[in-house]
Design an enzyme around this catalytic site. Sequence first.
Site, short mmCIF file in Angstrom:
data_model
loop_
_atom_site.label_atom_id
_atom_site.label_comp_id
_atom_site.label_asym_id
_atom_site.label_seq_id
_atom_site.Cartn_x
_atom_site.Cartn_y
_atom_site.Cartn_z
N TYR A 179 -63.29 62.85 3.68
CA TYR A 179 -63.18 63.68 4.89
C TYR A 179 -63.13 65.16 4.52
O TYR A 179 -63.88 65.98 5.06
CB TYR A 179 -61.94 63.28 5.69
CG TYR A 179 -61.48 64.32 6.68
CD1 TYR A 179 -62.21 64.58 7.84
CD2 TYR A 179 -60.31 65.07 6.46
CE1 TYR A 179 -61.80 65.56 8.74
CE2 TYR A 179 -59.90 66.03 7.36
CZ TYR A 179 -60.64 66.28 8.49
OH TYR A 179 -60.23 67.24 9.38
N THR A 224 -62.53 62.65 12.15
CA THR A 224 -61.22 62.98 11.55
C THR A 224 -60.41 61.77 11.10
O THR A 224 -59.26 61.92 10.70
CB THR A 224 -60.37 63.79 12.55
OG1 THR A 224 -60.21 63.02 13.74
CG2 THR A 224 -61.00 65.12 12.88
#
Length: 286
Positions: free
Chosen positions: A125, A62
Amino acid sequence: MKILVTGYTGQLGYDVVKEGQFHGYDIYGVGSADLDITNKQRVTEFVEKLNPDAIVHSAAYTAVDQAEDDQDTCWNINVNGTRYLAEAAKSVGAKFMYISTDYVFDGEENWPLSETDSTSPVGYYGLTKLEGEKVVQSLLNQMFIVRISWVFGINGNNFVKVMLRLAETRSELNVVGDQFGSPTYTFDLARLLIEMIESEKYGIYHVSNEGFCSWAEFAREIFKVAGKAVKVHAINTEEYPTRAVRPKNSRLSKQKLVDSGFKPLPSWQEALEHYINELILEVNHD
């Protein structure tokens, strides 16, 4: 019900395990030290031996900015790791819940995004999380994909903790005021995820606390609730450059959640107040 939870050392996984225990479930939380999800053989063996009824997959890479430069690791965890877990879930007939993100959208629209709005991630991401969604959908029928945003919880670091830390030494702060979304309290979210996994209402869902705000408005509310005299100046995204582009609109529509018979989460303001009280109790307890 026997439930495996990945990402136990993170904010959400930690609270999902606590909530599952509260409900009396046989719940197993694992972090990367317990199970390397990028090792296919290890994942297969682990899941087949445990033989869970459900898997809540909240583990992820993350670090949004870092992901732009560490793409192999990000892909390996978010796409390959998800694939191995989904395949293992299929082999034991377990329900599967994949925790996704508002970053699958480009944030260009000016309305609360629904599950059917087109995805178009602007960063690496977000791209890997979207690929993870596709993997899960291609392999499983008994699956939930839950997109969340702006998460804060007791275990781990988050925006609220950063703001409170800065308040110790600063009386004024510049905070981005043109990115909008919904803060999501993992305590509230965990309760809903357990309720969802008990059901068979499979599909893609958007989940966050009710209401919308900018990061600057969120910061002001944090200081207000915590009783900190910090002046917040709202600035534009362009004045606070980051390695990865953030979606400006992360507002998620939760209409599908309601239509499916699930109770919406409390307002983000209520959630924040609960959370800050929880932090104060934790400090006093220590």
